[in-house]
Design an enzyme around this catalytic site. Structure first.
Site, PDB file in Angstrom:
ATOM      1  N   GLU A  29       0.845  -1.259  -0.090  1.00  0.00           N
ATOM      2  CA  GLU A  29      -0.020  -0.078  -0.198  1.00  0.00           C
ATOM      3  C   GLU A  29       0.893   1.356   0.169  1.00  0.00           C
ATOM      4  OE1 GLU A  29      -4.146  -1.801   2.245  1.00  0.00           O
ATOM      5  OE2 GLU A  29      -2.894   0.041   3.154  1.00  0.00           O
TER       6      GLU A  29
ATOM      7  N   ARG B 178      -1.682 -10.993   2.687  1.00  0.00           N
ATOM      8  CA  ARG B 178      -2.690 -11.810   2.477  1.00  0.00           C
ATOM      9  C   ARG B 178      -3.436 -11.469   1.144  1.00  0.00           C
ATOM     10  NH1 ARG B 178      -6.609  -7.851   3.838  1.00  0.00           N
ATOM     11  NH2 ARG B 178      -5.578  -6.331   5.317  1.00  0.00           N
TER      12      ARG B 178
END
Ligand SMILES: *[C@@H]1O[C@H](CO)[C@@H](O)[C@H](O)[C@H]1NC(C)=O
Length: 709
Positions: free
Chosen positions: A314, A331
């Site tokens: 991110e 994940r």
């Protein structure tokens, strides 16, 4: 040599093979010959629930891998249990005692003979101990090595590693000194506004923004409380808060052979309560050059921690498209489908293959970006009440038809309940189009066909959001919702008189269907009936129940089978009938010659009409004594929903101002501050910290105010 040449020609794929939208994974000899043993996955346990469990099972079924579900008492009859090849109960509804119990999940994994565990997202997906425990039991954990989860789970460590790997990071304090004084001093050094974030946090939990030195302590305490609750750890970091940034993240994938690739970026800027609500891929307005830089930085990040499996790096991006590493999620993400849609891949299949020791199915230069994809998250929540999460039955649920370009990712069916115990997401609507505007059109078309009765949803809000001109222009930031608040929450419009006619028609047709003699007794003579209706929400408006006056609709039954309806002196000529297609009813009608065919749902005393123009809700009023309890009758504060009282901030005798925090409640996995509805003196506090309060329970009573007399 001639023969060999002939064979190789035969093996070439036909030239007309469609491009990668329907690309299938093709194994090479090398991949097939990789020694099995560690890699045999014939049965996978999915340590999760809801849509993600169903999502994983779909791919498992496609690959011929048997799936094992686990479920709590609350999920006994849920969709993921029905879909699984085997299902095991793992305890009570509370996730601490079921989905979060490593012992119980592992016990089922062993008992069922599962070769691997897919953790989904949330729950145990980023839990190092769980990944380690699986390994010790000889069960494959479908995710990265526990060392990578640990490194990325601690934000201070992750930033240090990223900085060393040449990934741009943002200024902040990630130190061990957690005293209030030190954290505040660091905030001053970095410069307000700052973000206070739980080091182990995620999903917006344990995260607060402090704009000034004055609010720093309140925000710090609130973030710590939420972090303790969510992660059992309240170590905080402080970092520069970039005003109005974009949230851009890159899907990466690594294998056990040291390879890592990126599958382009997603823009997840539009958020409420720091949680994503609408996502898209690729990021709008991002140049090829920035896209390449993002991808390369993300792959460097993945390689820095020897990443294996699906991961997301991110970044926050400023207006000039500079980007800074925020965190890495180790994940599969909720929004992974948009990346699948633009690359023609199945990332769950990749996860299973990589976990089994195979190489990445595609090399970087084989991954092509095609078209554009959106995902809208449909939640049980009330956008008009600060997006307060909701729960309840899905009395009516109809969805757009799924096809290659429209995916519905869900874990619930009509008749199911959205449980207060878990995340209130109902579904994800995922669409693909050749370009951004084609995809956006499909998204809005699909949202209009997503019709739910029984609880509040954000569907109308998603429609107004995705139809906003700045959203259409791709001008999105994390401040999008607050910045455009006025336009996103238009004032409710009462249903038009034509809509009231449709509702009355719906009601009388239902009455006729259930009473055979209904029409016959008039013998062709005119007969009148009056309907008293009260309008709920109007077309294109938000689901706010506003108390409008009752409206009288006087219906005259004409001898030709049509109806004349009078509302406030205005006459309408109405005709129509109910058509049923499968489970769904449509009101095929004409009002003053204008034809329409809204979806019709009548439940209890309420008529719901859904059409491409919007939805409307019209009720036959219920006598007052039967209607729901009033909230805050004595002017005290009431619980907005069922939850646990986390903190009591006032005691009897305290004087408070309107808006002062009275209590902090924890409900639907979120913290809610209950504020004073008026100024006054507290007479009585009804709940202690740690106790459970039901929805609408009085929390605090005020002294009678002298000036009111
Ligand atoms: C994007 O939206 C913001 C906020 O409404 C506005 O100030 C800005 O001018 C817009 N940018 C462009 C390029 O239209």
């Amino acid at each position: 040599p001639f023969i060999a040449l002939a064979i190789s020609v035969v093996l070439l794929p036909p030239c007309s093979m469609p491009k990668a939208r329907s690309r299938r994974w093709v194994g090479t000899l090398d991949q097939f010959s990789f020694p099995l043993g560690q890699g045999r996955i014939e049965k996978v346990l999915i340590a999760n629930r809801g849509e993600i469990a169903c999502r994983v099972m779909r791919t498992a079924k496609k690959m011929g891998v048997r799936s094992v579900a686990v479920y709590s008492d609350a999920d006994r009859h849920s969709m993921h249990v029905a879909m699984a090849d085997e299902a095991y109960n793992i305890g009570p509804a509370a996730s601490q005692q079921s989905y979060l119990s490593m012992e119980k999940v592992l016990e089922v994994a062993k008992r069922s003979g599962s070769h691997a565990v897919h953790p989904g997202y949330g729950f145990l997906s980023e839990n190092t101990e769980f990944a380690e425990a699986c390994k010790q039991e000889g069960i494959i954990f479908i995710g990265p090595p526990s060392s990578a989860i640990r490194d990325m789970g601690i934000k201070s460590t992750s930033k240090y590693i990223m900085s060393a790997a040449g990934v741009p990071i943002i200024e902040g304090y990630h130190g061990d000194d957690q005293s209030d004084e030190k954290l505040q001093a660091e905030a001053v050094r970095i410069g307000y506004p700052v973000m206070i974030k739980a080091v182990r946090g995620g999903g917006g939990k344990g995260m607060r923004i402090s704009h000034t030195a004055e609010d720093f302590h309140e925000q710090l305490e609130s973030a710590r409380r939420e972090a303790r609750k969510s992660f059992n750890d309240d170590v905080m970091l402080v970092e520069k808060f970039v005003e109005d940034p974009r949230h851009v993240e890159v899907q990466v994938f690594g294998d056990q052979h040291g390879n890592a690739v990126y599958l382009f970026e997603r823009d997840c800027s539009v958020q409420r309560r720091h949680q994503k609500i609408i996502e898209e891929a690729p990021g709008p307005g991002i140049s090829e050059e920035v896209r390449w830089k993002l991808g390369e930085a993300a792959v460097r990040a993945a390689k820095a921690v020897n990443y294996v499996g699906a991961g997301t790096v991110e970044f926050i991006m400023d207006a000039q498209h500079n980007f800074y590493f925020m965190e890495m999620n180790t994940r599969l993400q909720v929004e992974h489908p948009v990346s699948e849609m633009i690359t023609g891949t199945d990332l769950v299949e990749w996860q299973l293959r990589v976990a089994a020791g195979e190489r990445l199915p595609l090399l970087q230069d084989e991954i092509e970006l095609m078209g554009h994809s959106f995902e809208a998250r449909i939640y049980a929540e009330d956008p008009n009440n600060d997006f307060l999460p909701g729960a309840g039955p899905l009395l009516h649920l109809s969805t757009p038809p799924a096809d290659e370009y429209t995916r519905i990712e869900t874990g619930v069916r009509e008749g199911d309940e959205v449980s207060a115990h878990y995340d209130p997401m109902i579904a994800k609507l995922v669409v693909w189009g050749e370009d951004r505007s084609a995809a956006l059109k499909k998204l809005r078309y699909g949202l209009r066909q997503y019709n739910i009765v029984g609880l509040n949803t954000n569907i109308d809000f998603l429609l107004s959001l995705s139809g906003h001109p700045e959203f259409e222009a791709g001008n999105v930031t994390t401040s999008f919702i607050p910045q455009h608040y006025e336009q996103l929450f238009p004032k409710p419009i009462p249903p038009s008189r034509a809509t009231l006619c449709q509702a009355a028609l719906g009601l009388l047709l239902r009455e006729r269907a259930s009473t055979q003699t209904f029409r016959d007794k008039s013998n062709g003579e005119e007969q009148q009936q009056a309907f008293h209706l009260s309008s709920g929400r109007g077309k294109t408006s938000q689901p706010v129940f506003f108390l409008s006056a009752e409206v009288e609709v006087t219906v005259t039954y004409n001898s030709d089978g049509t109806y004349s309806m009078e509302i406030g002196g205005e006459m309408f000529q109405v005709s129509g009938e109910v058509e049923t297609e499968g489970q769904t009813s449509f009101l095929h009608c004409s009002v003053n010659g204008v034809k329409s065919r809204p979806k019709l749902v009548i439940l209890d005393n309420t008529v719901h009409l859904f059409s491409m123009e919007g939805s409307a809700e019209v009720s036959v009023p219920v006598p007052k004594f039967l209607a729901g309890v009033s909230t805050g009758a004595q002017g005290g504060a009431v619980a907005p929903m069922t939850g646990t009282i986390e903190k009591v901030l006032v005691k009897a005798g305290d004087t408070v101002q309107m808006g002062d925090a009275l209590m902090v409640m924890n409900a639907m996995k979120m913290e809610h501050t209950i504020r004073a509805p008026k100024a006054g003196v507290i007479k009585k506090v009804f709940f202690k910290e740690g106790s459970q309060a039901n929805r609408h329970a009085a929390l605090v009573e005020f002294e009678e105010a002298a000036e009111e007399e």
